[in-house]
Design a protein around this motif. Structure first.
Motif, PDB file in Angstrom:
ATOM      1  N   LYS A  91      -5.647 -10.134  -7.990  1.00 49.89           N
ATOM      2  CA  LYS A  91      -5.174  -8.750  -8.028  1.00 49.89           C
ATOM      3  C   LYS A  91      -4.618  -8.332  -6.658  1.00 49.89           C
ATOM      4  O   LYS A  91      -3.586  -7.677  -6.561  1.00 49.89           O
ATOM      5  CB  LYS A  91      -6.321  -7.816  -8.432  1.00 49.89           C
ATOM      6  CG  LYS A  91      -6.765  -7.935  -9.876  1.00 49.89           C
ATOM      7  CD  LYS A  91      -5.758  -7.340 -10.836  1.00 49.89           C
ATOM      8  CE  LYS A  91      -5.682  -5.816 -10.791  1.00 49.89           C
ATOM      9  NZ  LYS A  91      -6.825  -5.148 -11.449  1.00 49.89           N
ATOM     10  N   THR A  92      -5.316  -8.727  -5.600  1.00 51.32           N
ATOM     11  CA  THR A  92      -4.899  -8.349  -4.250  1.00 51.32           C
ATOM     12  C   THR A  92      -3.605  -9.046  -3.862  1.00 51.32           C
ATOM     13  O   THR A  92      -2.718  -8.445  -3.244  1.00 51.32           O
ATOM     14  CB  THR A  92      -6.009  -8.694  -3.241  1.00 51.32           C
ATOM     15  OG1 THR A  92      -7.225  -8.072  -3.657  1.00 51.32           O
ATOM     16  CG2 THR A  92      -5.660  -8.205  -1.852  1.00 51.32           C
ATOM     17  N   SER A  93      -3.484 -10.313  -4.208  1.00 49.63           N
ATOM     18  CA  SER A  93      -2.248 -11.055  -3.914  1.00 49.63           C
ATOM     19  C   SER A  93      -1.056 -10.408  -4.595  1.00 49.63           C
ATOM     20  O   SER A  93       0.023 -10.271  -4.008  1.00 49.63           O
ATOM     21  CB  SER A  93      -2.380 -12.509  -4.369  1.00 49.63           C
ATOM     22  OG  SER A  93      -3.379 -13.186  -3.652  1.00 49.63           O
ATOM     23  N   ALA A  94      -1.244 -10.000  -5.849  1.00 47.72           N
ATOM     24  CA  ALA A  94      -0.152  -9.411  -6.615  1.00 47.72           C
ATOM     25  C   ALA A  94       0.222  -8.030  -6.093  1.00 47.72           C
ATOM     26  O   ALA A  94       1.398  -7.635  -6.139  1.00 47.72           O
ATOM     27  CB  ALA A  94      -0.536  -9.322  -8.092  1.00 47.72           C
ATOM     28  N   ALA A  95      -0.751  -7.292  -5.559  1.00 49.36           N
ATOM     29  CA  ALA A  95      -0.490  -5.934  -5.068  1.00 49.36           C
ATOM     30  C   ALA A  95       0.422  -5.944  -3.854  1.00 49.36           C
ATOM     31  O   ALA A  95       1.251  -5.047  -3.671  1.00 49.36           O
ATOM     32  CB  ALA A  95      -1.804  -5.242  -4.729  1.00 49.36           C
ATOM     33  N   LYS A  96       0.241  -6.917  -2.962  1.00 45.65           N
ATOM     34  CA  LYS A  96       1.095  -7.140  -1.784  1.00 45.65           C
ATOM     35  C   LYS A  96       1.005  -6.072  -0.694  1.00 45.65           C
ATOM     36  O   LYS A  96       1.587  -6.241   0.378  1.00 45.65           O
ATOM     37  CB  LYS A  96       2.567  -7.320  -2.188  1.00 45.65           C
ATOM     38  CG  LYS A  96       2.831  -8.561  -3.023  1.00 45.65           C
ATOM     39  CD  LYS A  96       4.311  -8.733  -3.267  1.00 45.65           C
ATOM     40  CE  LYS A  96       4.610  -9.923  -4.166  1.00 45.65           C
ATOM     41  NZ  LYS A  96       4.189 -11.207  -3.556  1.00 45.65           N
ATOM     42  N   SER A  97       0.295  -4.976  -0.934  1.00 51.92           N
ATOM     43  CA  SER A  97       0.196  -3.953   0.112  1.00 51.92           C
ATOM     44  C   SER A  97      -0.958  -3.011  -0.196  1.00 51.92           C
ATOM     45  O   SER A  97      -1.464  -2.960  -1.324  1.00 51.92           O
ATOM     46  CB  SER A  97       1.497  -3.151   0.216  1.00 51.92           C
ATOM     47  OG  SER A  97       1.719  -2.419  -0.978  1.00 51.92           O
ATOM     48  N   ALA A  98      -1.366  -2.265   0.831  1.00 44.19           N
ATOM     49  CA  ALA A  98      -2.429  -1.274   0.665  1.00 44.19           C
ATOM     50  C   ALA A  98      -2.485  -0.383   1.888  1.00 44.19           C
ATOM     51  O   ALA A  98      -1.981  -0.734   2.969  1.00 44.19           O
ATOM     52  CB  ALA A  98      -3.787  -1.958   0.459  1.00 44.19           C
ATOM     53  N   LYS A  99      -3.096   0.773   1.726  1.00 41.14           N
ATOM     54  CA  LYS A  99      -3.431   1.598   2.875  1.00 41.14           C
ATOM     55  C   LYS A  99      -4.707   1.025   3.484  1.00 41.14           C
ATOM     56  O   LYS A  99      -5.588   0.554   2.754  1.00 41.14           O
ATOM     57  CB  LYS A  99      -3.641   3.049   2.459  1.00 41.14           C
ATOM     58  CG  LYS A  99      -2.363   3.749   2.024  1.00 41.14           C
ATOM     59  CD  LYS A  99      -2.613   5.208   1.678  1.00 41.14           C
ATOM     60  CE  LYS A  99      -1.322   5.901   1.278  1.00 41.14           C
ATOM     61  NZ  LYS A  99      -1.542   7.325   0.919  1.00 41.14           N
TER      62      LYS A  99
END
Length: 329
Positions: A64-72
């Motif tokens: 899930k994190t790999s696919a998101a590619k960004s975050a605050k």
């Protein structure tokens, strides 16, 4: 050498030193990414998961994190005084807030804290750092601008610096370093999966949200073997030498804790690195996965190119019009 040239050179040297030390701190903050407060309710336990269940959860979080590619992201890092503090660019506390992306690396963050000014009281108390297209821009503040033609933004294209030096190997390491510098949560989760003692610690609330808490430990050797970026950057003999150097420093391993929410995203990650001088603690919280991370570099007229500064210092170091053979640094 005339007095004006000497003063100009000293100003450039001072600015160059400030930029490099600040860059080291900022990169260290991004690359390491604790506090003693482990959660809002760390005592809440719940049913303990089996190793296979733990692996499934962390694997799902990684995907899930790999696919998101960004975050605050919000991060706090504390470094003890001594050799480790020197290696990280300065002891004390560092804080970072903003947005970061991975694959490709991009960020817009503000770094602050006592570590910035610990070694140089003239250093800025906070630095905004932009990362786009493998180039880093840092807002060094009004004080530094006096030595940089009134420009407070510094541009550091490490690829260009390495290529200018005529060192292909260095250029490759710089390129790989830029790609792997941002230790995003997906990479950390991937390495955590290699921990032989990864376990579930129970449920806990983080910022009011229900999460499951996990912990794993990697020795230095296990961490290096798990980090594929090192294999691209360093030869086998170089990795072995790095391992020996880290061993000599007294670092035994890396303790990582992660809190995963009900949507399979890590919302908090703490990394503790124990050293003979104390523990380097890093605590990160993540939110708004998939947040927009488009970065607009500062205007060229407001930016001082670090490459040009190096070239200018090199010319001044040859003595300018008045002779002298002092080196630039």
């Amino acid at each position: 050498m005339t007095v004006g040239v000497v003063r100009g050179r000293r100003g450039r040297q001072r600015a160059a030193g400030a930029v490099l030390s600040t860059a080291l701190l900022c990169v260290g903050a991004v690359a390491c990414g604790g506090s003693d407060d482990k959660s809002d309710n760390a005592g809440e336990s719940g049913r303990t998961q089996s190793r296979s269940q733990v692996t499934d959860v962390i694997t799902a979080a990684y995907k899930k994190t790999s696919a998101a590619k960004s975050a605050k992201v919000k991060m706090t890092m504390s470094t003890p005084p001594g050799e480790m503090g020197k290696a990280m660019g300065g002891a004390g506390e560092m804080k970072m807030t903003g947005v970061m992306g991975w694959d490709p690396t991009v960020m817009d963050v503000t770094v602050s804290g006592s570590a910035l000014t610990e070694g140089d009281p003239e250093a800025p108390e906070k630095v905004r750092m932009l990362w786009s297209d493998n180039v880093m821009y840092m807002d060094m503040g009004a004080k530094a601008a006096k030595d940089m033609d009134g420009k407070r933004w510094v541009k550091m294209d490490l690829n260009a610096i390495a290529k200018q030096a005529g060192d292909d190997k260095l250029a490759k390491q710089m390129t790989g370093g830029l790609d792997s510098m941002n230790q995003d949560p997906a990479q950390q989760l991937a390495m955590l999966l290699d921990s032989p003692n990864l376990k579930h610690l129970g449920s806990a609330k983080v910022d009011g949200a229900q999460t499951q808490r996990y912990k794993g430990r990697l020795t230095v050797k296990e961490m290096m073997e798990s980090n594929d970026g090192l294999k691209d950057l360093l030869s086998k003999s170089e990795r072995e030498q790095l391992f020996k150097n880290v061993e000599k420093s007294g670092i035994k391993g890396y303790d990582t804790e992660v809190w995963v929410n009900e949507d399979d995203y890590p919302v908090r990650m703490d990394i503790d690195i124990k050293t003979p001088e104390g523990t380097v603690k890093t605590s990160q919280t993540f939110s708004d996965y998939g947040s927009a991370t488009k970065v607009t570099p500062p205007q060229a007229g407001d930016t001082f190119d670090m490459m040009k500064m190096f070239e200018e210092l090199g010319k001044l170091g040859k003595g300018g019009s008045g002779g002298g053979t002092d080196s630039a640094f």
